[in-house]
Write a protein that holds these residues in place. Sequence first.
Motif, mmCIF file in Angstrom:
data_model
loop_
_atom_site.group_PDB
_atom_site.id
_atom_site.type_symbol
_atom_site.label_atom_id
_atom_site.label_comp_id
_atom_site.label_asym_id
_atom_site.label_seq_id
_atom_site.Cartn_x
_atom_site.Cartn_y
_atom_site.Cartn_z
ATOM 1 N N ALA A 187 0.822 -1.207 0.000
ATOM 2 C CA ALA A 187 0.000 0.000 0.000
ATOM 3 C C ALA A 187 0.859 1.261 0.000
ATOM 4 O O ALA A 187 0.566 2.233 -0.712
ATOM 5 C CB ALA A 187 -0.932 -0.011 1.212
ATOM 6 N N LEU A 188 1.920 1.279 0.789
ATOM 7 C CA LEU A 188 2.804 2.448 0.831
ATOM 8 C C LEU A 188 3.466 2.666 -0.524
ATOM 9 O O LEU A 188 3.671 3.813 -0.952
ATOM 10 C CB LEU A 188 3.861 2.255 1.919
ATOM 11 N N HIS A 211 11.105 5.683 6.926
ATOM 12 C CA HIS A 211 11.900 4.942 7.918
ATOM 13 C C HIS A 211 11.473 3.482 7.967
ATOM 14 O O HIS A 211 12.294 2.581 8.130
ATOM 15 C CB HIS A 211 11.732 5.593 9.289
ATOM 16 N N ALA A 212 10.175 3.221 7.804
ATOM 17 C CA ALA A 212 9.652 1.855 7.881
ATOM 18 C C ALA A 212 10.202 0.965 6.791
ATOM 19 O O ALA A 212 10.227 -0.265 6.941
ATOM 20 C CB ALA A 212 8.126 1.875 7.807
ATOM 21 N N THR A 213 10.635 1.552 5.675
ATOM 22 C CA THR A 213 11.183 0.751 4.576
ATOM 23 C C THR A 213 12.686 0.557 4.703
ATOM 24 O O THR A 213 13.278 -0.189 3.920
ATOM 25 C CB THR A 213 10.881 1.418 3.224
ATOM 26 N N GLU A 214 13.296 1.209 5.683
ATOM 27 C CA GLU A 214 14.743 1.120 5.857
ATOM 28 C C GLU A 214 15.141 0.124 6.934
ATOM 29 O O GLU A 214 16.317 -0.229 7.034
ATOM 30 C CB GLU A 214 15.322 2.503 6.215
ATOM 31 N N VAL A 219 5.347 -0.337 12.879
ATOM 32 C CA VAL A 219 4.648 -0.095 14.149
ATOM 33 C C VAL A 219 4.848 1.343 14.592
ATOM 34 O O VAL A 219 3.905 2.019 15.039
ATOM 35 C CB VAL A 219 5.138 -1.082 15.226
ATOM 36 N N GLU A 220 6.077 1.864 14.472
ATOM 37 C CA GLU A 220 6.334 3.256 14.857
ATOM 38 C C GLU A 220 5.510 4.219 13.999
ATOM 39 O O GLU A 220 4.939 5.189 14.508
ATOM 40 C CB GLU A 220 7.820 3.564 14.717
ATOM 41 N N LEU A 221 5.447 3.955 12.697
ATOM 42 C CA LEU A 221 4.650 4.800 11.820
ATOM 43 C C LEU A 221 3.172 4.712 12.178
ATOM 44 O O LEU A 221 2.451 5.727 12.181
ATOM 45 C CB LEU A 221 4.872 4.388 10.365
#
Length: 395
Positions: free
Chosen positions: A299-300, A361-364, A372-374
Amino acid sequence: MSLVVYLAAAVLALSAAVLFRRPRTTPVRPSALRNALTVSTCVAITLGAVVFLCSAPMTLAAVNDLTGVPNFGAPLTYGLLSAYSCSLLILLINWRGGPREQVRRLVLRSIAVYAPLIVAIVVLFTLADARVERLTDLDTYYANTPGMREMIVLYLLGHSAAIVAMAVVCVRWGREVTGLLRAGLWLIFVGAVLDLVGFQFAKYTAVVARWTGHDLDFLSTQVAPPMAALAALICSVGFVLPRLLPAAVAHWRGLRDHRRLDPLWLRVGFVSTAPKPPSSWWQSPAERLHYREVAIHDALLALAPYFDDRVRERARGAALAEGRSTHEARLLAEAAMVGAAVRRAAAREEPLETVSAYRLHATEVSGAGGLVELAQALGGTDIPATMREGTVRAF
């Protein structure tokens, strides 16, 4: 007495069933050794459950009536107890591991010792005169009967040898390992000591008392059975704990992270084209979490053409002005950018002319931590009505 023994049998059987059905989420050893360890653990615990089941007075009476042989339950129970003792040694051999040939050789040696022992128990019972049915005090009642006397001593010695060997191995191995494995070994050691003191010492004392003309039958009939049940349960916990606890923790983390991803999934799920997971009730939390991660990343990726760097920079500056840390500001900025992209996609607006090259950041980072942080950063914003009315389905 039967109720206590049946309860112990039920708990042991449940432990074996749970262990056998557990997901294979902790592959540390080669599959062949892991399978051998799982099988030997389940066999040992199951045999322990069967021993308790057969040793209950109600079961003994039923077996005797069914076969028409008084005290037929005695060699059956003692033979199974000897098989259980052998299975404990085999379990420790597989647990300790080593070269396959060495493991196989030690296993065969254990079987070579206990198989004749079981045969001897049956032969001695056949040769003995045990016509009076005894359901609770057979060991002491027949302590001086030829054939029965030797059978009783033989099964006790066989069980003692296995428990002593198990205790020694646990102490030696426990000095070499740490963590859950060490905790499990010490639990097994405690169970072994309890078996030696509470069950075997009580049995030996009661039998020897009969040999010397005294009556200490209560040690054999009232003290030994519950102590044996407690010892077996503690040993089983020691065997099962290092194998089930990591899987249980992984399950809990999977459930927790799956739930914590809800704020993100509820916003972006409608644009995901990832295949839907199979709707199986036995699907593990780790599998459900994996499907949700894949769908969110998809989705992202679909929302990337709507990412506006200006929205992100404004949100980042505002977060830093509020005294947020650099990492928190980045997450809040990314959440604002994703939220804006979601609103544009939901309104079916055209993508931005200038495609952002920014990486979330979630993809890194690997795993679900970045997502989860996002998701938590997005959690404080309102869900657009379009999202609530859309076709989002929770994985």
